[in-house]
Scaffold this motif. Structure first.
Motif, short mmCIF file in Angstrom:
data_model
loop_
_atom_site.label_atom_id
_atom_site.label_comp_id
_atom_site.label_asym_id
_atom_site.label_seq_id
_atom_site.Cartn_x
_atom_site.Cartn_y
_atom_site.Cartn_z
N PRO A 466 -3.93 -28.69 48.81
CA PRO A 466 -4.05 -28.88 47.64
C PRO A 466 -5.51 -29.13 47.00
O PRO A 466 -5.69 -28.84 45.93
CB PRO A 466 -3.26 -30.33 47.26
CG PRO A 466 -2.98 -30.98 48.69
CD PRO A 466 -2.97 -29.68 49.62
N GLU A 467 -6.53 -29.61 48.21
CA GLU A 467 -7.89 -29.63 47.76
C GLU A 467 -8.54 -28.14 47.37
O GLU A 467 -9.44 -28.00 46.70
CB GLU A 467 -8.64 -30.26 49.01
CG GLU A 467 -7.96 -31.68 49.18
CD GLU A 467 -8.95 -32.20 50.12
OE1 GLU A 467 -9.52 -31.59 51.08
OE2 GLU A 467 -8.71 -33.49 50.61
N ASN A 468 -7.83 -27.28 47.97
CA ASN A 468 -8.43 -25.67 47.66
C ASN A 468 -8.12 -25.41 46.39
O ASN A 468 -8.75 -24.54 45.55
CB ASN A 468 -7.84 -25.03 48.84
CG ASN A 468 -8.39 -24.74 50.13
OD1 ASN A 468 -9.27 -25.62 50.46
ND2 ASN A 468 -7.69 -24.12 51.07
N THR A 469 -6.86 -25.71 45.77
CA THR A 469 -6.30 -25.69 44.60
C THR A 469 -6.93 -26.15 43.50
O THR A 469 -7.95 -25.70 42.41
CB THR A 469 -4.72 -25.86 44.42
OG1 THR A 469 -4.15 -25.21 45.15
CG2 THR A 469 -4.33 -25.39 43.09
N ALA A 470 -7.15 -27.58 43.73
CA ALA A 470 -8.04 -28.40 42.65
C ALA A 470 -9.40 -27.92 42.76
O ALA A 470 -10.03 -28.26 41.56
CB ALA A 470 -7.56 -29.91 42.99
N GLY A 471 -9.91 -27.73 43.84
CA GLY A 471 -11.50 -27.65 43.88
C GLY A 471 -11.87 -26.06 43.46
O GLY A 471 -13.12 -25.67 43.43
N GLY A 472 -10.76 -25.20 43.16
CA GLY A 472 -11.04 -23.92 42.49
C GLY A 472 -11.50 -22.92 43.44
O GLY A 472 -12.24 -21.93 43.18
N LEU A 473 -10.99 -23.05 44.81
CA LEU A 473 -11.45 -22.04 45.85
C LEU A 473 -10.47 -20.65 45.26
O LEU A 473 -10.86 -19.74 46.15
CB LEU A 473 -10.89 -22.35 47.24
CG LEU A 473 -12.04 -23.15 47.93
CD1 LEU A 473 -12.51 -24.40 47.27
CD2 LEU A 473 -11.91 -23.17 49.34
N TRP A 474 -9.56 -20.87 44.60
CA TRP A 474 -8.79 -19.54 43.98
C TRP A 474 -8.34 -19.89 42.66
O TRP A 474 -8.22 -20.90 41.93
CB TRP A 474 -7.58 -19.37 44.88
CG TRP A 474 -6.17 -20.45 44.95
CD1 TRP A 474 -6.50 -21.54 45.67
CD2 TRP A 474 -5.31 -20.39 44.16
NE1 TRP A 474 -5.29 -22.24 45.63
CE2 TRP A 474 -4.65 -21.71 44.36
CE3 TRP A 474 -4.74 -19.33 43.36
CZ2 TRP A 474 -3.16 -21.89 43.91
CZ3 TRP A 474 -3.72 -19.98 42.50
CH2 TRP A 474 -2.90 -20.90 42.96
#
Length: 587
Positions: A466-474
């Protein structure tokens, strides 16, 4: 995958749904036939390593084939080339599929004598406590199950059990203490040979949920290790006909016979071969060459390259087998949680622009053309009760409408377009599909940054973080989904991906939720008239698509291939592949 049954059980939705909604199976040439033999090594070739060896957390369809060999469930399915046989629920650890009691709220399962764990101190009978322990593991705070949402609010007392588990330290000793010290009130294990489930509401598909690997029994010794940790894998306790003798991550895995397995207690697995050797890290073209030459036998996670498929089809190769599975693959998730571009993807018109921009017909061509895949417009694939032909974002010949997309971007306040990130798996046709999506989006004013991700990491480490999602990695991401059972399986598409009640779902990447859709889904689950069920789920589909959080692209058929050495090639529905535990090898 979805599965149904013909045994006389009061599961109104699915008993009748089969006649209305099961998909057809066709062969390109006949599957390999001949008498089965014992012995030999089955060589399985693939690209990516397993996602999880722990049945609780395994989620990929390919993992179901491995876990079929090393684990058992109360309910499973007979491998068969005949779809009407392949989609019937059967007793596995259970002696039979039980009739529901108490108005559909109670299910009692009798466990087969001789169904054993290969426990550290020798073969041990699987008991009702082991079944409950496996269910309890689903909501462990270290590495839970993507299937949890099916069970958590349906099995009486499980929601309370899981609520308490959230606060437990995610270490093996603490989790073991909690599991062994707390019960789920809706699972009665007072008789070691009988497990009784009490539900909070009638659910016609509960039997099928128990076929999922997450519902596998768990030996008490397995709790000494963190779920799916290297130590867990090294000390794997099998309940199936094979067990793991060696695993070299990203390279290979060897399965050998489980000496604790009792053939007389297992009506679904013949265990013909002595050993199963998996090799990872291969490319699709190399795998196909090895299968055709006889150096390999079956595929693990390989999609046959279109050019090779055309050659095999033209030659009438008898080792081809084609079936449908209800899957939608690929489709794009749109990240509504990122603050990239000032949170632009939270704007409905921007998401609608993406819907109109994508050239779905070009994606279908990358998959092998209309004979292999169809353009998809909803969340339910062909064969799922609730699938219907509708297109909320139509474009000429499904090739995209860049001008309409540009107009919507301008209305949303982005006349100069947007720059967005799109990850993709470096596997099979997925790089080419990513480039196809990129090209169509760029015609509509988007600038696409492609982000390659290793196949083994794409879901297990990248998309489900979820950190990748919230962090805008995609910003947008191509994924795929195959229903967990057949026919009336819309719940297994909708619930894990498109519901959110405050508890994050592993594969609902953006915590999407629609209360109106949830209410209709609840009616569908309890309805008994298949036409009524289909109508409710059709409405659910249209409501989700109205929110434009995903872009369905294609519904592919599954095309399988095996070497000429493989005999008795019988597909296992949950794995969408020939059943390793029933094929034999003749060299």
């Amino acid at each position: 995958m979805q599965l149904t049954r013909s045994t006389p059980v009061a599961l109104g939705i699915l008993t009748f749904a089969v006649a209305l909604a099961t998909t057809s199976c066709s062969t390109a040439g006949a599957p390999a036939e001949g008498g089965t033999t014992k012995g030999g090594t089955l060589n399985i070739l693939g690209t990516a390593d397993i996602d999880h060896l722990d049945p609780t957390s395994a989620a990929l369809v390919s993992s179901n084939n491995l876990l079929r060999a090393v684990s058992r469930q109360l309910i499973s399915y007979e491998a068969s080339t005949d779809e009407s046989t392949r989609i019937v629920a059967r007793g596995d650890l259970a002696t039979e599929v039980p009739e529901p009691g108490d108005g559909g709220l109670s299910y009692a399962f009798t466990i087969r004598d001789g169904a054993n764990f290969d426990a550290p101190d020798g073969p041990r009978q699987i008991t009702s406590q082991d079944i409950e322990r496996g269910v309890k593991k689903m909501c462990n705070p270290a590495l839970g199950s993507s299937s949890l949402s099916y069970f958590q609010n349906l099995v009486e007392g499980m929601a309370d059990f899981c609520a308490g588990f959230v606060h437990v330290d995610p270490t093996a000793p603490a989790m073991k203490d909690y599991i062994e010290g707390h019960d789920i009130t809706g699972i009665d294990t007072s008789d070691p040979k009988t497990v009784v489930f009490t539900l909070t509401e009638p659910a016609g598909d509960f039997i099928y949920m128990l076929s999922l690997t997450a519902a596998s029994p768990a030996a008490i010794e397995s709790l000494d290790y963190e779920p799916d940790s290297p130590e867990f894998r090294e000390n794997y306790i099998s309940s199936g006909p094979y067990t793991v003798s060696e695993h070299v991550p990203d390279k290979s895995m060897t399965l050998v016979r489980n000496k604790a397995w009792n053939a007389g207690s297992d009506p679904l697995r013949a265990a013909n071969v002595d050993e199963i050797q998996l090799t990872f890290g291969l490319q699709a073209d190399a795998v196909m060459q090895q299968l055709r030459s006889g150096d390999g036998d079956m595929t693990y996670d390989i999609t046959i390259p279109p050019a090779t498929l055309q050659q095999l089809t033209a030659a009438g190769d008898e080792n081809l087998f084609t079936l449908t599975s209800g899957q939608v693959n690929p489709f794009l998730w749109i990240n509504t949680k990122t603050s990239n571009n000032g949170g632009a993807l939270q704007n409905l018109k921007v998401r609608q622009a993406i819907q109109y921009a994508v050239d779905k017909a070009a994606v279908v061509q990358q998959l092998g053309g209309p004979d292999i895949a169809a353009v998809q417009s909803g969340i339910f694939g062909p064969g799922v009760l609730g699938f219907h032909e509708f297109d909320p974002y139509p474009t000429p010949d499904s090739k995209g409408d860049p001008e309409k997309a540009k107009a919507l971007l301008a209305e949303a306040g982005y006349p100069d377009g947007l720059s967005i990130k799109m990850p993709y798996r470096t596997q099979n046709a997925e790089p080419a599909i990513a480039q196809t999506i990129q090209a169509s989006l760029e015609k509509a004013g988007f600038t696409i940054e492609l982000v390659p991700v290793a196949p083994a990491d794409y879901y297990s480490k990248f998309m489900t973080n979820p950190e990748n999602t919230a962090g805008g990695l995609w910003d947008v991401a191509p994924v795929g989904w195959t229903p967990d059972w057949a026919g009336g399986s819309a719940r297994s598409v909708f619930q894990p991906q498109f519901t959110f009640d405050g508890t994050p779902q592993t594969y609902n990447y953006v915590d999407y939720n629609n209360d109106e859709a949830n209410a209709l889904a609840a009616k569908a689950i309890q309805a008994t008239d298949p036409k009524e069920v289909a109508d409710y789920w059709s409405q659910v589909d249209e409501l989700v698509m109205k929110d434009a959080v995903v872009v369905p692209l294609a519904a592919p058929k599954v095309v399988l291939y095996h070497s000429s050495a493989v005999k008795n090639f019988q597909p296992f529905a949950l794995g969408v592949q020939g059943d390793w535990t029933n094929v034999s090898i003749s060299r």
